[in-house]
Design a protein around this motif. Structure first.
Motif, PDB file in Angstrom:
ATOM      1  N   THR A   4      -4.119   4.938 -32.897  1.00 25.24           N
ATOM      2  CA  THR A   4      -4.004   6.879 -33.796  1.00 25.24           C
ATOM      3  C   THR A   4      -2.419   7.132 -33.106  1.00 25.24           C
ATOM      4  O   THR A   4      -2.410   7.983 -32.884  1.00 25.24           O
ATOM      5  CB  THR A   4      -5.114   7.286 -33.435  1.00 25.24           C
ATOM      6  OG1 THR A   4      -5.573   7.792 -32.238  1.00 25.24           O
ATOM      7  CG2 THR A   4      -6.419   6.987 -34.688  1.00 25.24           C
ATOM      8  N   CYS A   5      -2.328   6.369 -32.120  1.00 23.17           N
ATOM      9  CA  CYS A   5      -1.600   7.084 -30.765  1.00 23.17           C
ATOM     10  C   CYS A   5      -0.613   5.636 -30.417  1.00 23.17           C
ATOM     11  O   CYS A   5       0.806   5.968 -30.557  1.00 23.17           O
ATOM     12  CB  CYS A   5      -1.760   6.949 -29.692  1.00 23.17           C
ATOM     13  SG  CYS A   5      -1.809   5.569 -28.904  1.00 23.17           S
ATOM     14  N   GLY A   6       0.056   4.706 -32.253  1.00 21.89           N
ATOM     15  CA  GLY A   6       1.396   3.999 -32.011  1.00 21.89           C
ATOM     16  C   GLY A   6       1.353   3.103 -32.044  1.00 21.89           C
ATOM     17  O   GLY A   6       2.132   2.638 -32.196  1.00 21.89           O
ATOM     18  N   CYS A   7       0.029   1.950 -30.900  1.00 20.98           N
ATOM     19  CA  CYS A   7      -0.309   1.245 -30.228  1.00 20.98           C
ATOM     20  C   CYS A   7      -0.740  -0.104 -31.219  1.00 20.98           C
ATOM     21  O   CYS A   7      -1.299  -0.121 -30.889  1.00 20.98           O
ATOM     22  CB  CYS A   7      -0.971   0.880 -28.988  1.00 20.98           C
ATOM     23  SG  CYS A   7       0.456   2.558 -27.654  1.00 20.98           S
ATOM     24  N   ASP A   8      -0.149  -0.243 -32.651  1.00 23.80           N
ATOM     25  CA  ASP A   8      -0.711  -0.943 -33.487  1.00 23.80           C
ATOM     26  C   ASP A   8      -0.424  -2.493 -33.097  1.00 23.80           C
ATOM     27  O   ASP A   8       0.204  -2.753 -32.230  1.00 23.80           O
ATOM     28  CB  ASP A   8      -0.715  -0.620 -34.635  1.00 23.80           C
ATOM     29  CG  ASP A   8       0.953  -0.703 -35.256  1.00 23.80           C
ATOM     30  OD1 ASP A   8       1.724  -1.637 -35.126  1.00 23.80           O
ATOM     31  OD2 ASP A   8       1.041   0.690 -36.432  1.00 23.80           O
ATOM     32  N   GLU A   9      -1.073  -3.628 -33.586  1.00 25.29           N
ATOM     33  CA  GLU A   9      -0.399  -4.514 -33.621  1.00 25.29           C
ATOM     34  C   GLU A   9       0.267  -5.114 -33.694  1.00 25.29           C
ATOM     35  O   GLU A   9       1.143  -5.711 -33.360  1.00 25.29           O
ATOM     36  CB  GLU A   9      -1.839  -5.699 -34.611  1.00 25.29           C
ATOM     37  CG  GLU A   9      -1.379  -5.474 -35.651  1.00 25.29           C
ATOM     38  CD  GLU A   9      -2.067  -6.536 -37.188  1.00 25.29           C
ATOM     39  OE1 GLU A   9      -2.412  -7.307 -36.030  1.00 25.29           O
ATOM     40  OE2 GLU A   9      -2.574  -6.214 -38.387  1.00 25.29           O
ATOM     41  N   HIS A  10       1.594  -4.109 -34.416  1.00 31.47           N
ATOM     42  CA  HIS A  10       3.102  -4.581 -34.876  1.00 31.47           C
ATOM     43  C   HIS A  10       3.515  -3.928 -33.450  1.00 31.47           C
ATOM     44  O   HIS A  10       4.957  -3.993 -33.618  1.00 31.47           O
ATOM     45  CB  HIS A  10       3.867  -4.417 -36.055  1.00 31.47           C
ATOM     46  CG  HIS A  10       2.943  -4.942 -37.180  1.00 31.47           C
ATOM     47  ND1 HIS A  10       3.138  -5.529 -37.790  1.00 31.47           N
ATOM     48  CD2 HIS A  10       1.964  -4.272 -37.522  1.00 31.47           C
ATOM     49  CE1 HIS A  10       2.285  -6.400 -38.132  1.00 31.47           C
ATOM     50  NE2 HIS A  10       1.527  -5.582 -38.530  1.00 31.47           N
ATOM     51  N   SER A  11       3.397  -3.284 -32.305  1.00 33.11           N
ATOM     52  CA  SER A  11       4.553  -2.826 -31.894  1.00 33.11           C
ATOM     53  C   SER A  11       4.834  -3.246 -30.726  1.00 33.11           C
ATOM     54  O   SER A  11       4.138  -4.739 -30.808  1.00 33.11           O
ATOM     55  CB  SER A  11       2.803  -1.803 -30.911  1.00 33.11           C
ATOM     56  OG  SER A  11       2.712  -0.945 -30.924  1.00 33.11           O
ATOM     57  N   ALA A  12       5.751  -3.273 -29.976  1.00 33.60           N
ATOM     58  CA  ALA A  12       6.585  -4.513 -29.313  1.00 33.60           C
ATOM     59  C   ALA A  12       7.432  -3.576 -28.319  1.00 33.60           C
ATOM     60  O   ALA A  12       7.740  -2.468 -28.607  1.00 33.60           O
ATOM     61  CB  ALA A  12       7.468  -5.721 -29.692  1.00 33.60           C
ATOM     62  N   GLY A  13       7.370  -4.383 -27.155  1.00 31.95           N
ATOM     63  CA  GLY A  13       8.125  -3.274 -25.688  1.00 31.95           C
ATOM     64  C   GLY A  13       9.598  -4.689 -26.106  1.00 31.95           C
ATOM     65  O   GLY A  13      10.289  -5.034 -27.122  1.00 31.95           O
ATOM     66  N   VAL A  14      10.918  -3.097 -25.355  1.00 36.71           N
ATOM     67  CA  VAL A  14      11.993  -3.444 -25.398  1.00 36.71           C
ATOM     68  C   VAL A  14      11.673  -4.023 -23.869  1.00 36.71           C
ATOM     69  O   VAL A  14      11.984  -3.220 -23.021  1.00 36.71           O
ATOM     70  CB  VAL A  14      13.082  -3.100 -25.529  1.00 36.71           C
ATOM     71  CG1 VAL A  14      14.093  -3.151 -25.588  1.00 36.71           C
ATOM     72  CG2 VAL A  14      12.847  -2.574 -27.310  1.00 36.71           C
ATOM     73  N   ILE A  15      12.259  -5.141 -23.773  1.00 36.97           N
ATOM     74  CA  ILE A  15      12.466  -5.519 -22.527  1.00 36.97           C
ATOM     75  C   ILE A  15      14.164  -6.084 -21.751  1.00 36.97           C
ATOM     76  O   ILE A  15      15.349  -6.308 -21.954  1.00 36.97           O
ATOM     77  CB  ILE A  15      11.892  -6.945 -22.099  1.00 36.97           C
ATOM     78  CG1 ILE A  15      10.781  -6.916 -22.531  1.00 36.97           C
ATOM     79  CG2 ILE A  15      12.003  -7.574 -21.122  1.00 36.97           C
ATOM     80  CD1 ILE A  15      10.017  -8.041 -22.534  1.00 36.97           C
ATOM     81  N   THR A  16      14.219  -5.203 -19.958  1.00 33.23           N
ATOM     82  CA  THR A  16      15.737  -4.967 -20.468  1.00 33.23           C
ATOM     83  C   THR A  16      15.916  -5.613 -18.325  1.00 33.23           C
ATOM     84  O   THR A  16      14.007  -5.295 -17.533  1.00 33.23           O
ATOM     85  CB  THR A  16      15.689  -3.931 -19.993  1.00 33.23           C
ATOM     86  OG1 THR A  16      15.966  -3.092 -21.284  1.00 33.23           O
ATOM     87  CG2 THR A  16      17.844  -3.328 -19.291  1.00 33.23           C
ATOM     88  N   ILE A  17      16.698  -5.918 -18.228  1.00 32.23           N
ATOM     89  CA  ILE A  17      17.078  -6.302 -16.731  1.00 32.23           C
ATOM     90  C   ILE A  17      17.711  -5.566 -16.330  1.00 32.23           C
ATOM     91  O   ILE A  17      19.188  -5.328 -16.523  1.00 32.23           O
ATOM     92  CB  ILE A  17      17.738  -7.810 -16.183  1.00 32.23           C
ATOM     93  CG1 ILE A  17      16.814  -9.262 -17.261  1.00 32.23           C
ATOM     94  CG2 ILE A  17      17.619  -8.242 -14.917  1.00 32.23           C
ATOM     95  CD1 ILE A  17      17.346 -10.462 -17.116  1.00 32.23           C
ATOM     96  N   PRO A  18      17.098  -4.915 -15.009  1.00 32.84           N
ATOM     97  CA  PRO A  18      18.058  -3.627 -14.540  1.00 32.84           C
ATOM     98  C   PRO A  18      19.542  -4.238 -13.502  1.00 32.84           C
ATOM     99  O   PRO A  18      19.680  -5.280 -13.065  1.00 32.84           O
ATOM    100  CB  PRO A  18      17.284  -2.210 -14.172  1.00 32.84           C
ATOM    101  CG  PRO A  18      16.745  -3.554 -13.137  1.00 32.84           C
ATOM    102  CD  PRO A  18      16.079  -4.950 -14.746  1.00 32.84           C
TER     103      PRO A  18
END
Length: 273
Positions: A4-18
């Motif tokens: 109910t908060c947007g973190c379903d099984e299709h959620s993914a992150g964006v990974i960045t090297i600072p």
């Protein structure tokens, strides 16, 4: 839960090297290296929430076990650092990677947006990658797997995974870590363990931060410890101030002790039912 908060099984992150010192290219854009593993959000009916939760957690546990094997094969101590927003996790990690130079360290940072925390870690001389979860309120095992691909920590590293500031959903999601560390601050109230029992039940260590502010706030340290031990009798406690350095030597001792026992997962690692 997260359905109910947007973190379903299709959620993914964006990974960045600072970059330690971000710079501008001629075209005016900040120079970063992104590795995206995207997907569209799916809005599910309420009746599917329980089924989705079971499906997401089962898939996550499988991936977490793969991460755990991968980390153990490289003799890497991975700690899942959790807290409410503003408890001082990043400040503690910056001090740790700056002062505890005898241990090789790396950091996976988790936030919904910005590279600010990863840039702070990198500026302190420690390798870091940033996961931006967007609408997601926690990291999951798949995000960490991709971050490990990018970070590629050397054997023997102490790996800190700084989770999104949230004491609810991160309690349920195993990342493949050796143990969970909960950071709370004296400004949050002594009853935190009773309000968020799943997190404290899943944790191995509680760090009470900002003790330099104790004279100015209504916080009962003994009461907080008693509440936490109601939920998890085996919890260890360390009190410190990441800002002033008071008490951090005990944290460093704890890390060194756990580093020597990395081959045996400490209590509290597994997700609580």
């Amino acid at each position: 839960m997260c359905a109910t908060c947007g973190c379903d099984e299709h959620s993914a992150g964006v990974i960045t090297i600072p970059h330690e010192h971000p710079h501008q290219h001629p075209h005016g854009d900040e120079h970063v290296h992104d590795i995206e593993h995207g997907g569209d959000h799916v809005h599910l009916p309420v009746t599917d929430t329980v089924t989705l939760e079971q499906k997401v957690l089962a898939k996550n546990d499988q991936l977490a076990q793969q991460n755990r094997i991968r980390l153990q094969e490289r003799d890497i101590l991975a700690l899942n650092m959790t807290s409410s927003p503003g408890a001082g996790k990043t400040t503690l990690l910056v001090r740790t990677v700056t002062e505890l130079r005898e241990l090789p360290m790396a950091v996976i940072e988790g936030d919904q947006e910005t590279l600010l925390d990863a840039e702070r870690i990198a500026a302190a001389g420690c390798r870091a990658v940033q996961i931006n979860t967007g609408a997601g309120c926690h990291l999951d095992a798949e995000m960490v797997r991709h971050a490990l691909d990018v970070l590629d920590p050397e054997p023997g590293t102490v790996l800190f995974v700084e989770n999104v500031g949230n004491l609810v959903c991160p309690a349920l999601f195993d990342l493949g870590e050796h143990g969970k560390v909960v950071v709370i601050s004296v400004t949050e109230g002594s009853d935190k363990p009773l309000k968020y029992p799943h997190m404290f039940a899943a944790a191995s260590l509680v760090i009470v931060n900002k003790i330099d502010l104790l004279p100015f706030v209504d916080f009962d340290l003994d009461q907080c410890r008693e509440y936490a031990h109601r939920v998890n009798p085996g919890l260890e406690f360390i009190t410190l101030s990441a800002a002033t350095g008071e008490g951090v030597s005990r944290w460093y001792e704890w890390l060194s002790e756990r580093r020597r026992t990395v081959s045996s997962p400490i209590e509290g690692t597994l997700r609580q039912a």
